[in-house]
Structures are given as C-alpha cells and as structure tokens.
Design a protein around this motif. Sequence first.
Motif, PDB file in Angstrom:
ATOM      1  N   MET A 120     -11.389   6.502  -6.609  1.00  0.00           N
ATOM      2  CA  MET A 120     -11.245   6.338  -5.289  1.00  0.00           C
ATOM      3  C   MET A 120     -11.189   4.765  -4.715  1.00  0.00           C
ATOM      4  O   MET A 120     -10.898   4.299  -3.777  1.00  0.00           O
ATOM      5  N   THR A 121     -11.124   3.946  -5.908  1.00  0.00           N
ATOM      6  CA  THR A 121     -10.953   2.453  -5.509  1.00  0.00           C
ATOM      7  C   THR A 121      -9.943   2.056  -6.471  1.00  0.00           C
ATOM      8  O   THR A 121      -9.565   2.357  -7.745  1.00  0.00           O
ATOM      9  N   GLN A 122      -9.015   0.919  -6.046  1.00  0.00           N
ATOM     10  CA  GLN A 122      -8.312   0.013  -7.231  1.00  0.00           C
ATOM     11  C   GLN A 122      -8.870  -0.497  -8.354  1.00  0.00           C
ATOM     12  O   GLN A 122      -8.502  -0.192  -9.193  1.00  0.00           O
ATOM     13  N   ASN A 181      -7.097   0.956   3.108  1.00  0.00           N
ATOM     14  CA  ASN A 181      -7.530   1.248   1.808  1.00  0.00           C
ATOM     15  C   ASN A 181      -6.786   2.233   0.978  1.00  0.00           C
ATOM     16  O   ASN A 181      -7.090   2.825  -0.342  1.00  0.00           O
ATOM     17  N   GLN A 182      -5.551   2.598   1.464  1.00  0.00           N
ATOM     18  CA  GLN A 182      -4.734   3.712   0.812  1.00  0.00           C
ATOM     19  C   GLN A 182      -5.419   4.829   0.376  1.00  0.00           C
ATOM     20  O   GLN A 182      -5.411   5.458  -0.909  1.00  0.00           O
ATOM     21  N   ARG A 183      -6.181   5.428   1.264  1.00  0.00           N
ATOM     22  CA  ARG A 183      -6.941   6.632   1.043  1.00  0.00           C
ATOM     23  C   ARG A 183      -6.566   7.659   2.082  1.00  0.00           C
ATOM     24  O   ARG A 183      -6.391   7.727   3.067  1.00  0.00           O
ATOM     25  N   SER A 202     -10.857  13.579  -1.642  1.00  0.00           N
ATOM     26  CA  SER A 202     -10.653  12.494  -1.101  1.00  0.00           C
ATOM     27  C   SER A 202      -9.692  11.814  -2.201  1.00  0.00           C
ATOM     28  O   SER A 202     -10.088  12.046  -3.276  1.00  0.00           O
ATOM     29  N   ARG A 204      -7.225   8.104  -3.619  1.00  0.00           N
ATOM     30  CA  ARG A 204      -6.936   6.717  -3.255  1.00  0.00           C
ATOM     31  C   ARG A 204      -5.457   6.783  -3.932  1.00  0.00           C
ATOM     32  O   ARG A 204      -5.400   6.658  -5.124  1.00  0.00           O
TER      33      ARG A 204
END
Length: 262
Positions: A120-122, A181-183, A202, A204
Amino acid sequence: MEHYGPETYGELNADVYDEWHAHLDPADAVRCLADLIATGPPGPVLELAVGTGRVTIPLAARGIDLRGIDASAAMVARLRAKPGGERIPVAIGDMADVDPGTDDRFAMVFVVFSTFFFLMTQDEQVRCFTNVADRLLPGGRFVLECPVPDVARYQRNQSVDVHDVGLDHVRLVTVRHDPLNQRFDGHHVLISGAGIRLAPVSMRYAWPAELDLMARIAGLRPRHRWSGWEREPFRGEGMYVTVYEKPAPATPTAEAPRTAPR
C-alpha cells in the motif's frame, strides 16, 4: 480505507475468489513462467501472494519446486483444499518480507494479476524489491504482472463499473482514486436476493518507469517487458509482464603485466 491490512482482501473474499475470477485462464502464464524457469539458474521458485494457487498448482504439477507466501490464511486454506495444493509449502506473512520460513535462495520470484499493488505504500513496494533481490540467486528473475494505470477512466476521481449481470444478481465495482498517493480504494458490490455483499479492496499503483526505478535501487536490471504472457510487444496499456534479473557477479580479470621501465 480504515483498518484495511495485507490480509483483508483474502480473508473477506476467499470463498468467492475463484468463482469471480473463473474467466482468467492461467495456462499462458504457467507456460511462460515455466519457460523462464527453464532458462534461468536451477533452484526453487517462490510466488508472492500465492492466494488459492491458481498459477502455482499447475506450475508445481510440472515438477517445479514451488513455494508460496500469502497474508491470508483463508486463501491458503483454499489452496490446500485443491488437488496438489497440500504439497506446496506456504508461509503466512507479508509478501514484502519475502520470507517463506527459510533462508533459501530462489531461481525466480513472481507475483501475478496486479497483486504487487496490494503493497500500500511506495516504501513497502521498494522493500519488496530489495528483499526479492537479496533472496534471488545470481541470474535469477523477478517477474511481475501489472496493469498500466488507467487514471483517465475516473471522473471526479471516482468510478462505478458493472462486472456481472444475471437474472437474480448484479456485481459492481466502485472505486475512489487518490492521485496524490497513487491509490485506489473500492468495493466489489454483489447485490442479489440474499442481500448486499461488500468486498473491499485497496491498491497503490505504480507506473512502469517507477517499477524500473525500484528495480534499479534493488540492484535488478530489466530483461523483458511484454503486453502479456504470450510475449507480445509492450503497447503501453492494459496488463503487462515485466522480467527483472539479478546480475551475476563480475568475473575478476587478471591484471595486465606492467611494462618494466627502461
């Protein structure tokens, strides 16, 4: 999406996952992955987010030493209930850790069907690349199947799509887009005579160039990029397959003799 974790999608969707994705034939993926394994270094192979074994079980049936990791015990239980699935070692954990319970090195690590974007995150995605590179044998490959993000489809950063319609049901996919957040945060919504069922998801997303940078940070180099498992030329849209490779250590060369001074 509050309280959404790595295991959420699988824990809530395991009982319908195979039914909802029955239209996806893994034959091309299995054939391509088997070819890549045959041309790489010898060693075990690891699938990240192994899920219900849609790809891993037919690959293992070819005699390949397959391992898996998945955050959802419910998805893994579905895998183990299938013929051949009970013989595949699977660890329950975060795929970014790339830790199937051993310190083995792998000839190939792969993740299919957009699932890499469940990180979910870079930072988590970079960590996954780095851990994969650490666990690959020299010449080993990291193979990802991802979609090129199609952000133009979202009006006011949201969308509703119809995925299935029957006499007694309709299945929708509702998504909110967070471009900063590209999500994507959304739900598969099944409306039927039995009521309404929500299946949250969800993701990313990352662009191909961003994945290439993650690979470079991890010490991997791009080997192939195709528009599908049949190795079609990359079109820059839709689903695509990327193969990264861990370079073999440089072979030391003998130092040239120095010329004696005159």
